[in-house]
Design an enzyme around this catalytic site. Structure first.
Site, PDB file in Angstrom:
ATOM      1  N   PHE A  94      53.443  28.255  49.943  1.00 35.46           N
ATOM      2  CA  PHE A  94      52.276  28.038  49.086  1.00 35.46           C
ATOM      3  C   PHE A  94      52.697  27.660  47.675  1.00 35.46           C
ATOM      4  CE2 PHE A  94      48.259  29.762  46.983  1.00 35.46           C
ATOM      5  CZ  PHE A  94      47.524  28.620  47.294  1.00 35.46           C
ATOM      6  N   LYS A 153      42.157  41.116  54.208  1.00 33.84           N
ATOM      7  CA  LYS A 153      41.944  40.105  55.258  1.00 33.84           C
ATOM      8  C   LYS A 153      43.222  39.857  56.057  1.00 33.84           C
ATOM      9  CE  LYS A 153      44.209  36.576  53.216  1.00 33.84           C
ATOM     10  NZ  LYS A 153      45.236  35.700  53.805  1.00 33.84           N
TER      11      LYS A 153
END
EC number: 1.1.1.94
Length: 330
Positions: free
Chosen positions: A12, A188
């Site tokens: 990322f 999450k």
């Protein structure tokens, strides 16, 4: 034009480095792996983390933290959650206090249950901005439309980072609920691991829908208990990130869970994935946290028993399905 330093050359971070370089910024990447550094500088690729994509000329990699951070206007912490504190200690006293620190990791510190922005603030006096949302690196680097959130205790800096990263394919919103944004991004990962497990067990769409919906309830329950706002968890950094992480082929957490659901051990699944799976540490941390603050997180509880106590995955699903009856909105 700004100078941005990424501390960590992972997937990322590399994708965001490409984005910023294409906006004509000067971008430095620090990585401890000399092979990664040499490949970025010589071949202009980073095959370990970002296969088949070129690194622009505006990106330079370093093995020296001091060289990488020299003259930076922004510093991006693009390392896994368990390395955040040590990386902050490594740059302490070496940067001006007005340089914003941008955190892109999604997790909490396992031993302390602290959000990552809190960890950063404990070690550095700089303003902290968190960048989070449904944003797989593989799609960002392909310029596939992506939306994300910038948050900070000082919203001026969140707005500055919004401007820094905004492109026609990468839309950045601001949100002043830093607690909610960070908690949503961390929990999450736990639910995504569980989603992979049920996929590995061969369950269907009904089961996945149930898991996502009840997982969303766990995210909001712990987030509100920690001081986040309910509406944040139904935005990009809650529901949005949950959907993409639980359903995508790019998700490391889902992939690790898938392998475990098919019978692989946790250790072997992590080796097979080959990169950091944040949901494993997050599961342990949130299990400890929910015990300490006294809230119900049955999916997290079940996953913890499967990962760390050797409980059979199918029996965990059976237990979840046969819990005491109650109202959906409980």
């Amino acid at each position: 034009m700004s100078k941005i330093t990424f501390l960590g050359g992972g997937s990322f971070g590399s994708a965001l480095a490409v984005l910023l370089a294409e906006k004509n910024n000067v971008v430095n990447i620090y990585d401890r792996d000399k092979n990664v550094v040499n490949e970025i500088n010589i071949k202009k690729t980073n095959e370990k983390y970002m296969k088949d994509f070129a690194i622009p000329k505006g990106v330079t990699a370093f093995n020296s933290i001091e060289e990488a951070i020299d003259g930076a206007d922004y510093i991006v912490l693009s390392v896994p959650s368990h390395v955040i504190r040590s990386m902050c200690i490594a740059i302490k006293g070496k940067i001006p206090r007005d340089i914003p620190i941008i955190s892109i990791a999604k997790g909490i510190e396992e031993d302390t249950d602290k959000r990552l922005s809190v960890v950063i603030e404990e070690e550095l006096d700089n303003p902290v901005v968190v960048l989070s949302g449904p944003s797989h690196a593989e799609e960002v680097v392909m310029r596939i439309p992506t939306t994300i959130v910038s948050t900070s205790k000082e919203m001026k800096f969140a707005a500055d980072v919004q401007d820094l990263f905004m492109t026609p394919y990468f839309r950045v919103y601001t949100n002043d609920d830093i607690i909610g944004v960070e908690v949503g991004g961390a929990v999450k990962n736990v639910i995504a691991l569980a989603a992979g497990v049920i996929d590995g067990l061969g369950y269907g769409d009904n089961t996945k829908a149930a898991l996502l919906t009840r997982g969303m309830k766990e995210i909001s329950r712990v987030g509100i208990a920690l001081g986040g706002r309910a509406e944040t968890f139904y935005g990009l950094t809650g529901m949005g990130d949950l959907i993409v992480t639980c359903t995508s082929m790019h998700s490391r957490n889902r992939r690790a869970g898938l392998l475990i659901g098919k019978g692989m051990s946790l250790e072997d699944a992590l080796k097979e994935v080959g990169m950091v799976v944040e949901g494993v540490k997050a599961c342990r941390a949130f299990y400890q946290l929910k015990e300490r603050i006294g809230i119900s997180m049955p999916i997290t509880d079940g996953l913890y028993k499967g990962l760390f106590e050797g409980k059979n995955a199918k029996s965990i699903v059976d237990e979840l399905m046969n819990r005491d009856k109650k109202s959906e909105l409980f």
